[in-house]
Design a protein around this motif. Structure first.
Motif, PDB file in Angstrom:
ATOM      1  N   LEU A 229       0.824  -1.329   0.073  1.00  0.00           N
ATOM      2  CA  LEU A 229      -0.018   0.031  -0.161  1.00  0.00           C
ATOM      3  C   LEU A 229       0.778   1.317  -0.056  1.00  0.00           C
ATOM      4  O   LEU A 229       0.272   2.403   0.393  1.00  0.00           O
TER       5      LEU A 229
ATOM      6  N   ARG B 223      -1.414   2.990  -3.799  1.00  0.00           N
ATOM      7  CA  ARG B 223      -2.612   2.367  -3.509  1.00  0.00           C
ATOM      8  C   ARG B 223      -3.764   3.082  -4.140  1.00  0.00           C
ATOM      9  O   ARG B 223      -3.639   4.307  -4.718  1.00  0.00           O
ATOM     10  N   GLY B 224      -5.024   2.755  -4.394  1.00  0.00           N
ATOM     11  CA  GLY B 224      -6.051   3.397  -5.073  1.00  0.00           C
ATOM     12  C   GLY B 224      -6.090   2.758  -6.570  1.00  0.00           C
ATOM     13  O   GLY B 224      -5.030   2.512  -6.997  1.00  0.00           O
ATOM     14  N   ALA B 225      -7.248   2.297  -6.939  1.00  0.00           N
ATOM     15  CA  ALA B 225      -7.365   1.559  -8.213  1.00  0.00           C
ATOM     16  C   ALA B 225      -6.808   2.142  -9.324  1.00  0.00           C
ATOM     17  O   ALA B 225      -5.880   1.397  -9.982  1.00  0.00           O
ATOM     18  N   PRO B 226      -6.931   3.424  -9.711  1.00  0.00           N
ATOM     19  CA  PRO B 226      -6.260   3.781 -11.027  1.00  0.00           C
ATOM     20  C   PRO B 226      -4.767   3.834 -10.589  1.00  0.00           C
ATOM     21  O   PRO B 226      -3.911   3.658 -11.556  1.00  0.00           O
TER      22      PRO B 226
ATOM     23  N   ALA C 231      -4.762   8.313  -5.165  1.00  0.00           N
ATOM     24  CA  ALA C 231      -5.448   7.089  -5.340  1.00  0.00           C
ATOM     25  C   ALA C 231      -5.458   7.055  -6.872  1.00  0.00           C
ATOM     26  O   ALA C 231      -5.726   6.158  -7.480  1.00  0.00           O
ATOM     27  N   THR C 232      -5.116   8.086  -7.847  1.00  0.00           N
ATOM     28  CA  THR C 232      -5.320   8.096  -9.140  1.00  0.00           C
ATOM     29  C   THR C 232      -3.596   8.916  -9.592  1.00  0.00           C
ATOM     30  O   THR C 232      -2.799   9.107  -8.865  1.00  0.00           O
TER      31      THR C 232
ATOM     32  N   THR D 198     -10.927  10.791  -8.108  1.00  0.00           N
ATOM     33  CA  THR D 198     -12.226  10.332  -8.836  1.00  0.00           C
ATOM     34  C   THR D 198     -13.467  11.012  -8.014  1.00  0.00           C
ATOM     35  O   THR D 198     -13.721  11.917  -8.100  1.00  0.00           O
TER      36      THR D 198
ATOM     37  N   GLN E  39      -7.157   5.259   5.272  1.00  0.00           N
ATOM     38  CA  GLN E  39      -6.948   6.020   3.940  1.00  0.00           C
ATOM     39  C   GLN E  39      -7.499   7.201   4.429  1.00  0.00           C
ATOM     40  O   GLN E  39      -7.073   8.268   3.730  1.00  0.00           O
TER      41      GLN E  39
ATOM     42  N   ALA F 126     -14.188   3.525  -6.510  1.00  0.00           N
ATOM     43  CA  ALA F 126     -14.633   2.311  -6.767  1.00  0.00           C
ATOM     44  C   ALA F 126     -13.320   1.449  -7.244  1.00  0.00           C
ATOM     45  O   ALA F 126     -12.255   2.022  -7.981  1.00  0.00           O
ATOM     46  N   ASP F 127     -13.265   0.212  -6.902  1.00  0.00           N
ATOM     47  CA  ASP F 127     -11.999  -0.717  -7.374  1.00  0.00           C
ATOM     48  C   ASP F 127     -12.445  -1.737  -8.435  1.00  0.00           C
ATOM     49  O   ASP F 127     -11.710  -1.749  -9.390  1.00  0.00           O
TER      50      ASP F 127
ATOM     51  N   PHE G 158     -12.114  -5.059   1.097  1.00  0.00           N
ATOM     52  CA  PHE G 158     -13.206  -4.278   0.357  1.00  0.00           C
ATOM     53  C   PHE G 158     -14.413  -5.127   0.405  1.00  0.00           C
ATOM     54  O   PHE G 158     -14.465  -6.201   0.856  1.00  0.00           O
TER      55      PHE G 158
HETATM   56  O1  MRU Z   1      -6.814  -0.506  -0.287  1.00  0.00           O
HETATM   57  P1  MRU Z   1      -6.684   0.740  -1.179  1.00  0.00           P
HETATM   58  O2  MRU Z   1      -6.215   1.855  -0.420  1.00  0.00           O
HETATM   59  O3  MRU Z   1      -6.014   0.555  -2.544  1.00  0.00           O
HETATM   60  O4  MRU Z   1      -8.311   0.873  -1.474  1.00  0.00           O
HETATM   61  C1  MRU Z   1      -8.711   1.927  -2.296  1.00  0.00           C
HETATM   62  C2  MRU Z   1     -10.155   2.050  -2.423  1.00  0.00           C
HETATM   63  O5  MRU Z   1     -10.880   1.503  -2.036  1.00  0.00           O
HETATM   64  C3  MRU Z   1     -10.561   3.442  -3.367  1.00  0.00           C
HETATM   65  O6  MRU Z   1     -11.949   4.014  -2.921  1.00  0.00           O
HETATM   66  C4  MRU Z   1     -10.626   2.984  -4.684  1.00  0.00           C
HETATM   67  O7  MRU Z   1      -9.553   2.525  -5.160  1.00  0.00           O
HETATM   68  C5  MRU Z   1     -11.182   4.097  -5.849  1.00  0.00           C
HETATM   69  S1  MRU Z   1      -9.624   4.959  -5.856  1.00  0.00           S
HETATM   70  C6  MRU Z   1      -9.874   6.247  -6.872  1.00  0.00           C
END
Ligand code: MRU
Length: 343
Positions: free
Chosen positions: A42, A45-48, A162-163, A168, A195, A235-236, A314
C-alpha cells in the motif's frame, strides 16, 4: 499536489503513501519487483494509481530484458506483467493496465526491440496522462450534482493520491470547490488502514478544501441529524449489473445513505468497469494481514494476542444502493453501464 506515480530519469518514482501524513517520502524504483512490493504494501494504492504503477512497472522491467528475438522478449515481459498482476486481486484497473501493455507489445511484434522498449514507456505515460484527463472529466460531470453549501461524506481515499492526479470522488469534490461552491467534506477515517484519516484529510487540507474527520461509526448519527447532504466514493471494480466493490465500509455507508434518503454516488473511470464480471458476487475480495486490525497504524496491540481476526479489504455495494455512477462520459444509473460501456 505531488505526483503519486511518475516516470522520472529512467526510474519509477512513487510517493510512499504508507508514510503519510507524517512524512512525504519518495521511493525510486529501478526494479519492477520493488513496484510489486510497493503495491502489495500500500505504498502506492487506489485502483487507478496501482494500474498506472503496474503499467510503468511493465515498461521498467522491459528495459532490462536482454534477449535477441521478439518471442523471448515477449515471454519475459509477459512474466513481468504476471508478477505485477499477482499483487492485489480486487481493483480491476491493475489487470486492465497490464493487459493494455501486453496488447501494445503484441502490436509491435515486427519492430526492433529498442523501439518496442521505448513504446512501452510511452504507453505507460499515456495511461498516466489519460487517467488525469478522465478524472477531470468525471469532476466536470459530478460537480453538477453538488450544490453550494452542501456537506459531502466520502470514504477511504479516492483522490489525487489514488489516481495519476485530481482524483475520482475527490475530483468531483475538487471540481465543485473550483467552481466556487462553498462545500465541506466529512472524511470517514476508514479503518483498518486509515486511508480517510491519513490520506483524504491530508490531501484536502493541502488544497484548503474544508474537511472534518470522523470515525467510521459516526456517519449514521450525522446523517440522522441532517448534517450530510450526499455521499461520493470511488470504486475498485464495478460489475456489469452495477454492483460496486470499494473499500471495506462503503456498503455500510450506502445502506445508511439509503435509510436516510441521501444520494449515494460512485465516481469511476471506464477502466474500473468490468463488464466481464456479471455481478458483485463474482468480484474477488482481497483478505489482508490480521495485523492491520490488531494494531492501529503500527501501535502496540489493541486486542488480545491470538484473537481471531477478519480483514477483508473491500466490500460490495449492490447496485440498488447506488444512486448513480459518475464517469468521464457522464452520470449513469448503475443499470445503464452495460449499454453505455459495452463494446
Ligand atoms: O486499499 P486501497 O487503499 O487501495 O483502496 C482504495 C479504495 O478502495 C478506493 O476507494 C478506490 O480504489 C478508488 S480510488 C480512485
Amino acid at each position: 499536489m505531488v505526483p503519486t506515480v511518475e516516470w522520472k530519469d529512467g526510474a519509477v518514482r512513487l510517493l510512499d503513501q504508507s508514510r503519510l501524513p507524517g512524512s512525504v517520502e519518495f521511493l525510486e524504483c529501478r526494479d519492477y519487483r520493488v513496484i510489486a512490493e510497493a503495491i502489495k504494501g500500500l505504498k502506492v494504492r487506489g485502483a487507478p494509481a496501482i494500474g498506472v504503477a503496474a503499467a510503468m512497472g511493465v515498461a521498467l522491467g522491459a528495459q532490462s530484458v536482454s534477449v535477441a528475438g521478439y518471442d523471448e522478449f515477449a515471454k519475459a515481459v509477459s512474466a513481468i506483467g504476471d508478477h505485477l498482476a499477482a499483487t492485489r486481486p480486487t481493483a480491476v484497473n491493475l489487470f486492465w493496465a497490464i493487459e493494455r501493455m501486453k496488447r501494445k507489445l503484441a502490436e509491435l511484434r515486427n519492430r526492433p526491440l529498442t523501439e518496442i522498449k521505448r513504446a512501452l514507456i510511452e504507453e505507460a505515460q499515456r495511461i498516466f496522462d489519460e487517467d488525469v484527463a478522465l478524472c477531470k472529466a468525471m469532476g466536470r460531470h459530478g460537480a453538477a450534482l453538488i450544490e453550494d453549501g452542501q456537506t459531502i461524506l466520502t470514504h477511504c481515499n479516492a483522490g489525487a493520491l489514488a489516481t495519476a492526479g485530481y482524483g475520482t470522488a475527490l475530483g468531483v469534490i475538487r471540481a465543485a470547490w473550483e467552481q466556487g461552491k462553498k462545500i465541506r467534506v466529512i472524511a470517514d477515517e476508514t479503518r483498518p488502514v486509515l486511508q480517510g484519516a491519513r490520506l483524504t484529510a491530508w490531501e484536502l487540507m493541502q488544497d484548503k478544501i474544508p474537511v472534518t474527520l470522523i470515525t467510521d461509526n459516526m456517519a449514521g448519527a450525522l446523517m440522522r441529524q441532517g448534517r450530510i447532504h450526499l455521499c461520493v466514493v470511488g470504486a475498485d471494480r464495478i460489475a456489469a449489473n452495477g454492483d460496486v466493490a470499494n473499500k471495506i465500509g462503503t456498503y455500510s455507508v450506502a445502506v445508511l445513505a439509503k435509510a436516510h434518503g441521501i444520494p449515494f454516488y460512485v465516481a469511476a473511470p471506464y477502466s474500473t468497469i468490468d463488464l466481464a464480471t456479471k455481478s458483485g458476487d463474482q468480484i474477488p475480495i482481497e483478505q489482508r494481514d490480521p495485523q492491520e486490525v490488531l494494531s492501529f497504524h503500527g501501535s502496540p496491540l489493541i486486542a488480545p494476542a491470538g484473537v481471531e481476526v477478519l480483514n477483508p479489504a473491500f466490500d460490495v455495494t449492490p447496485a440498488e444502493y447506488v444512486t448513480a455512477i459518475i464517469t468521464e462520459r457522464g452520470v449513469f444509473k448503475p443499470g445503464e453501464l452495460a449499454v453505455q460501456f459495452g463494446a
